[in-house]
Design an enzyme around this catalytic site. Sequence first.
Site, PDB file in Angstrom:
ATOM      1  N   THR A 140       5.549  -3.079   4.833  1.00  0.00           N
ATOM      2  CA  THR A 140       4.364  -3.951   4.743  1.00  0.00           C
ATOM      3  C   THR A 140       4.714  -5.422   4.607  1.00  0.00           C
ATOM      4  OG1 THR A 140       3.027  -2.205   3.748  1.00  0.00           O
ATOM      5  CG2 THR A 140       2.352  -4.448   3.267  1.00  0.00           C
ATOM      6  N   ASP A 147       7.571   1.142  10.016  1.00  0.00           N
ATOM      7  CA  ASP A 147       6.867   1.606   8.824  1.00  0.00           C
ATOM      8  C   ASP A 147       7.806   2.658   8.228  1.00  0.00           C
ATOM      9  OD1 ASP A 147       3.541   2.071   7.929  1.00  0.00           O
ATOM     10  OD2 ASP A 147       5.139   3.331   7.120  1.00  0.00           O
ATOM     11  N   THR A 152      10.916   5.882  -8.386  1.00  0.00           N
ATOM     12  CA  THR A 152       9.931   6.549  -7.550  1.00  0.00           C
ATOM     13  C   THR A 152       8.709   5.646  -7.416  1.00  0.00           C
ATOM     14  OG1 THR A 152       8.925   8.727  -7.216  1.00  0.00           O
ATOM     15  CG2 THR A 152       8.736   7.827  -9.409  1.00  0.00           C
ATOM     16  N   GLN A 197       7.879  19.178 -11.611  1.00  0.00           N
ATOM     17  CA  GLN A 197       6.840  18.339 -11.001  1.00  0.00           C
ATOM     18  C   GLN A 197       6.434  17.205 -11.940  1.00  0.00           C
ATOM     19  OE1 GLN A 197       3.535  20.785  -9.793  1.00  0.00           O
ATOM     20  NE2 GLN A 197       4.829  22.158  -8.622  1.00  0.00           N
ATOM     21  N   THR A 223       7.640   0.320   1.246  1.00  0.00           N
ATOM     22  CA  THR A 223       7.650   0.901  -0.103  1.00  0.00           C
ATOM     23  C   THR A 223       7.501   2.424  -0.092  1.00  0.00           C
ATOM     24  OG1 THR A 223       5.259   0.597  -0.370  1.00  0.00           O
ATOM     25  CG2 THR A 223       6.691  -1.189  -1.144  1.00  0.00           C
ATOM     26  N   ASP A 224       6.886   2.980   0.975  1.00  0.00           N
ATOM     27  CA  ASP A 224       6.573   4.408   0.953  1.00  0.00           C
ATOM     28  C   ASP A 224       7.816   5.286   0.787  1.00  0.00           C
ATOM     29  OD1 ASP A 224       3.895   3.877   1.168  1.00  0.00           O
ATOM     30  OD2 ASP A 224       3.792   4.236   3.326  1.00  0.00           O
TER      31      ASP A 224
END
Length: 350
Positions: free
Chosen positions: A19, A63, A166, A286, A95-96
Amino acid sequence: MTVTADGDRRLLVLHVGGTIGMRATARGLAPRADFPAVLTGRLAALTSRLPVFEVEAFATPIDSAEAHPGDWAAIARHLVSRWQDFDGFVVLHGTDTMAFTAAALSFMLRQLDKPVILTGAQVPIDAPGSDGLGNVGAALRFAAEPAVREVAIAFDGLLLRGNRTTKVSTIRLDGFGSPNFPPLSRVEPVEGDAFGGRLTLDPARLHRPAGPPVFEIPATRDGEVISLRLAPGFAVGLLEACLGLRPRAVVLECYGAGTVPALDGAMRRFLHAARERGIVVVALSQVAHGGLSLGAYAAGSLLRDAEVVDGADMTFEAVFTKLVHLIGTGIEVEDIRRRLRLPFAGESLV
Ligand code: ASP
């Protein structure tokens, strides 16, 4: 492009996508080819307090949703090819999947003698309210710190260990977290000055490599590592389907401290079949913070019975990329299992 300014540290800024370097198009935000010039122009206005830096860019910025392990290797190879020419590196990335790339780089480029800092932005650099220039400014400052000898992510003034990080928000400027390891450093932001602010560094938290740099960039194949995230009512057939894909490794995202449903015996059959076929199964929680405590609950005992590897307090990104890395090196299954439990670059406290 070279910008010369105060300071004797020489840094490379490598733009690979994200981005930060995008602009609005009819189909939504997309990478812009002129970003290196735009960035250099924006930084040039502030040269008085910058280190000396050069901007390079991959021919086709992406991207980061499009990234493959081969892209991680391409970034690593580029940095290695420029290693002797610079004192520190900044990688501008989407960033993803930035946390995956940071973790992967930390395994390929180990025992570093200079910083590799990834950053990006939630908002394009030319858009109102962008965090882009501030993040690049902080990244340049961290990359000029010789005490930082590891791969890290700079975001919203924080420096986080790359393989501990993360993405935690799609909108907030503090978009990254490091749930099981404290920040390595921070710069206090100063209104209207991307490069101002006090920088604090805690030497006790920094990785202190024992020997000279090790560069190991294995060739990898997509699809060899599969992730299975459990949920109540999990489709049992997915376990059989997973084995049918003949993966080399499976990341099993368990509940809490390491519990899994028995699924009428299907979970046990799956885990034992995987062990027999030489498929490495790594259990991970998780839950972001705290890691596993295998054996704490009866509902997790079948993981131990099947000799599932304990992913401890590693992030999903770190486990996934470490598996890709270890498989790529061509070592035997038992060596993969052993090396998973040995921290390579501070990715686990265990
Ligand atoms: N989709 C973008 C990317 O990861 C998001 C970002 O950079 O913030 O490339």
